[in-house]
Design a protein around this motif. Structure first.
Motif, short mmCIF file in Angstrom:
data_model
loop_
_atom_site.label_atom_id
_atom_site.label_comp_id
_atom_site.label_asym_id
_atom_site.label_seq_id
_atom_site.Cartn_x
_atom_site.Cartn_y
_atom_site.Cartn_z
N UNK A 121 0.83 -1.21 0.00
CA UNK A 121 0.00 0.00 0.00
C UNK A 121 0.86 1.26 0.00
N UNK A 122 1.93 1.22 0.79
CA UNK A 122 2.82 2.38 0.85
C UNK A 122 3.50 2.60 -0.50
N UNK A 123 3.85 1.49 -1.15
CA UNK A 123 4.48 1.57 -2.47
C UNK A 123 3.49 2.13 -3.52
N UNK A 124 2.23 1.67 -3.45
CA UNK A 124 1.22 2.18 -4.38
C UNK A 124 1.00 3.68 -4.15
N UNK A 125 1.01 4.07 -2.90
CA UNK A 125 0.84 5.48 -2.59
C UNK A 125 1.95 6.31 -3.25
N UNK A 126 3.17 5.81 -3.14
CA UNK A 126 4.32 6.52 -3.71
C UNK A 126 4.17 6.62 -5.25
N UNK B 28 -7.35 5.53 -1.91
CA UNK B 28 -6.84 4.27 -2.48
C UNK B 28 -5.91 3.57 -1.50
N UNK B 29 -4.98 4.33 -0.92
CA UNK B 29 -3.97 3.67 -0.11
C UNK B 29 -4.53 3.17 1.21
N UNK B 30 -5.49 3.88 1.78
CA UNK B 30 -6.11 3.40 3.03
C UNK B 30 -6.94 2.14 2.77
N UNK B 31 -7.74 2.18 1.70
CA UNK B 31 -8.57 1.01 1.38
C UNK B 31 -7.69 -0.21 1.11
N UNK C 84 -13.10 -2.51 11.72
CA UNK C 84 -13.30 -1.34 10.85
C UNK C 84 -12.69 -1.55 9.47
N UNK C 85 -12.07 -2.69 9.24
CA UNK C 85 -11.35 -2.91 7.99
C UNK C 85 -12.26 -2.86 6.77
N UNK C 86 -13.19 -3.79 6.69
CA UNK C 86 -14.09 -3.81 5.53
C UNK C 86 -14.95 -2.54 5.45
N UNK C 87 -15.50 -2.04 6.59
CA UNK C 87 -16.25 -0.78 6.49
C UNK C 87 -15.40 0.38 5.96
N UNK C 88 -14.14 0.45 6.38
CA UNK C 88 -13.26 1.51 5.84
C UNK C 88 -13.04 1.34 4.34
N UNK C 89 -12.87 0.08 3.92
CA UNK C 89 -12.65 -0.18 2.49
C UNK C 89 -13.86 0.29 1.68
N UNK C 90 -15.04 0.04 2.22
CA UNK C 90 -16.25 0.48 1.52
C UNK C 90 -16.35 2.00 1.53
N UNK D 140 2.01 7.04 7.43
CA UNK D 140 2.29 7.32 6.02
C UNK D 140 1.00 7.40 5.22
N UNK D 141 0.14 6.41 5.44
CA UNK D 141 -1.07 6.32 4.63
C UNK D 141 -2.09 7.39 5.01
N UNK D 142 -2.17 7.73 6.28
CA UNK D 142 -3.15 8.74 6.71
C UNK D 142 -2.60 10.15 6.54
N UNK D 143 -1.30 10.26 6.20
CA UNK D 143 -0.70 11.56 5.94
C UNK D 143 -0.68 12.48 7.16
#
Lengths: 145, 108
Positions: free
Chosen positions: A23-28, A43-46, A110-116, B60-63
């Motif tokens: 995820x960190x790599x995708x963010x970059x 995107x990166x949080x989901x 909170x994982x799936x709810x955050x993804x949604x 990192x992800x939450x900035x």
């Protein structure tokens, strides 16, 4: 972006401290592409939540990310136990994470709810005993470009 | 206020301060990582007692602008180095989450 960009990652199911690396790599990469900060954040949080789920519940899996002019598609696939009751799993606060994972600050349900919440579309395909594939899409809104 | 300014004003210890000029725009306190990622806003100072490597990924992800470890908690082995490498400001304080939140709020 004239064509679709593709990124593939293997998510290591044994190394909990490196969970989130994809995820960190995708963010970059999305930053390098010049996408707006809010889209990148969503995107990166989901993706991170999905990555953590694969590590916690399925001993890892694979992550494929596709970027085209309309948006970002994230496909997370694992060969874990599957999700017996998706409606229940989607409820905020519901978690089956073990205690050692909770001690690290995960397992809040909170994982799936955050993804949604952070994606425009989300689809879960799951077969008990075979695995789960989560497909998420985040549109790039013209106003955000 | 910058993260460095916050460090000096509140006498925080710096475990990693690679981006000291980042602006602190607000604050968020919490230890459940998904909750933090869902609620913290970009530029927030994140107050927590979690000290494992995953806090660096979440920051990192939450900035967030910095992680503030409260209650005298120290980062787990290797976490300060990881934060420095990933450009995450990681600071600490002996104050409680409640106390430090109030002080941060006053400064912003």
């Amino acid at each position: 972006m004239a064509e679709t960009l593709k990124f593939h990652y293997d998510v290591d199911g044994d190394n909990f401290t490196s969970a989130g690396a994809a995820s960190v790599e995708v963010k970059r990469k999305l930053r390098q592409l010049g996408l707006d900060a809010e889209t990148i954040r969503r995107v990166s949080i989901a993706m991170y939540e999905g990555e953590i789920n694969m590590v916690v519940h399925a001993r890892g899996g694979s992550a494929d990310v596709y970027v085209d002019k309309d948006g970002i598609t994230i496909i997370l696939a694992d060969r874990g136990p599957g999700i017996p009751d998706i409606d229940l799993a989607m409820q905020e606060g519901y978690s089956t994470a073990p205690d050692n994972i909770r001690a690290l600050g995960f397992g809040a349900g909170m994982g799936l709810p955050n993804m949604k919440r952070y994606t425009d579309e989300m689809k879960i395909d799951t077969v008990l005993g075979q695995g789960t594939t989560v497909t998420m899409k985040v549109f790039i809104h013209p106003a955000n470009v | 206020m910058t993260v460095r300014g916050l460090k000096e004003a509140l006498d925080l210890s710096a475990f990693a301060l690679p981006e000291g000029d980042r602006d602190v725009r607000g604050g968020y306190a919490g230890d459940l990582l998904s909750w933090v990622m869902g609620r913290a806003r970009e530029g927030d100072a994140w107050l927590t007692i979690m000290s494992n490597a995953n806090i660096v990924a979440v920051a990192t992800l939450a900035d967030v602008s910095c992680i503030l470890l409260c209650e005298g908690v120290e980062p787990d082995k290797g976490v300060a180095g990881l934060a420095a490498e990933k450009g995450i400001n990681l600071l600490g304080s002996g104050r409680s989450v409640f106390e430090l939140s109030a002080l941060v709020k006053e400064l912003l």
